[in-house]
Design a protein around this motif. Structure first.
Motif, mmCIF file in Angstrom:
data_model
loop_
_atom_site.group_PDB
_atom_site.id
_atom_site.type_symbol
_atom_site.label_atom_id
_atom_site.label_comp_id
_atom_site.label_asym_id
_atom_site.label_seq_id
_atom_site.Cartn_x
_atom_site.Cartn_y
_atom_site.Cartn_z
ATOM 1 N N GLN A 1 35.175 103.239 113.911
ATOM 2 C CA GLN A 1 34.322 103.691 115.018
ATOM 3 C C GLN A 1 33.832 105.107 114.718
ATOM 4 O O GLN A 1 34.125 105.663 113.660
ATOM 5 C CB GLN A 1 35.058 103.585 116.352
ATOM 6 N N ARG A 2 33.078 105.695 115.609
ATOM 7 C CA ARG A 2 32.388 106.940 115.268
ATOM 8 C C ARG A 2 32.657 108.092 116.226
ATOM 9 O O ARG A 2 32.041 109.142 116.072
ATOM 10 C CB ARG A 2 30.869 106.696 115.203
ATOM 11 N N ARG B 1 34.065 112.603 110.845
ATOM 12 C CA ARG B 1 34.950 111.442 110.732
ATOM 13 C C ARG B 1 36.372 111.844 110.362
ATOM 14 O O ARG B 1 37.322 111.471 111.046
ATOM 15 C CB ARG B 1 34.407 110.452 109.697
#
Length: 253
Positions: free
Chosen positions: A105-106, A193
């Motif tokens: 996911q981000r 990230r």
């Protein structure tokens, strides 16, 4: 994200030795002290040791079913450990799966320290194993790549080390930050990230002295290795410099 407070879940992957545990309670306490020092040093509006940080601690070894809900956090910080990051103990496999889910996911971001750095490497498909070059221990000089110099805002680093396992290669799409003669993968980065370091910015002279004495006493470190490491244990190290980089990473738009 970004925004304050920074909601960071500290994943404890080990229990400290007696002296460290009596002072800090656990590695969650050790990292809380580092993050508070970094927040005070960063000079970011609204962020200090007493405001802008919302820290929680999760014992992923002994309470392996207890993990933070991603909706309630902005980042995880994975601690070091005496355990092998390449082993297949159920709690280690669950941790790797959890990191993979976050990296898929981000929004929620990942910080990895030593064992945690290796777990991130493993989650991304890199080879993680015992080094054929032996231990790195105590305060160690670290060379930075050009990108590493930008991220850490310094030409080089010195950090406590306590490892003989390494990430052997940089995963695809991951930027190289740092290296030493014994460990080519000392730091990994992907904007918004992940950021990881093989060294221990959270360790103090007292913590490392206790580890060195214990490992010498149990025969893990021979006399020569012990004396060499003890000779560097009180040297300057850049823990707060690295922590400031962690916080800038978390605040990055």
């Amino acid at each position: 994200m970004p925004g304050l407070p920074l909601r960071i879940a500290i994943l404890e992957c080990d229990t400290p030795l007696d002296g460290t545990r009596s002072r800090y309670g656990g590695y969650g306490g050790v990292f809380t002290a580092l993050l508070q020092a970094g927040a005070d040093a960063l000079s970011y509006p609204g962020l200090s040791a007493s405001s802008g940080l919302e820290l929680s601690t999760w014992d992923v070894v002994n309470q392996a079913d207890s993990y933070p809900d991603l909706s309630s956090i902005d980042a995880i910080l994975i601690s070091g450990s005496k355990h092998n990051s390449f082993d297949n103990d159920p709690w280690i496999l669950k941790l790797v799966d959890f990191v993979q889910a976050i990296l898929a996911q981000r929004r929620v971001r990942v910080i990895g320290i030593c064992f945690g750095h290796q777990i991130v490497g493993r989650a991304l498909g890199a080879k993680v194993d015992r080094s054929d070059k032996g231990w790195e221990a105590s305060v160690t000089a670290i060379d930075l790549t050009k990108r590493g110099q930008e991220i850490f805002e310094t030409p080089s680093l010195a950090l406590h080390q306590m490892h003989r396992d390494i990430v052997y290669n940089y995963p695809e799409g991951i930027e190289a930050l740092a290296y030493t003669e014994k460990c080519a993968v000392q730091g990994m980065y992907a904007a918004r990230r992940l950021i990881t370091v093989q060294g221990h910015p959270e360790f103090t002279e007292e913590i490392v002295r206790e580890l060195l004495i214990a490992r010498h006493g149990s025969g893990v470190f021979d006399d020569a290795m012990f004396e060499d490491a003890m000779g560097r244990v009180d040297k300057y190290q850049d823990g707060v410099v690295v922590c400031k980089a962690f916080l800038r990473f978390l605040l990055e738009e």
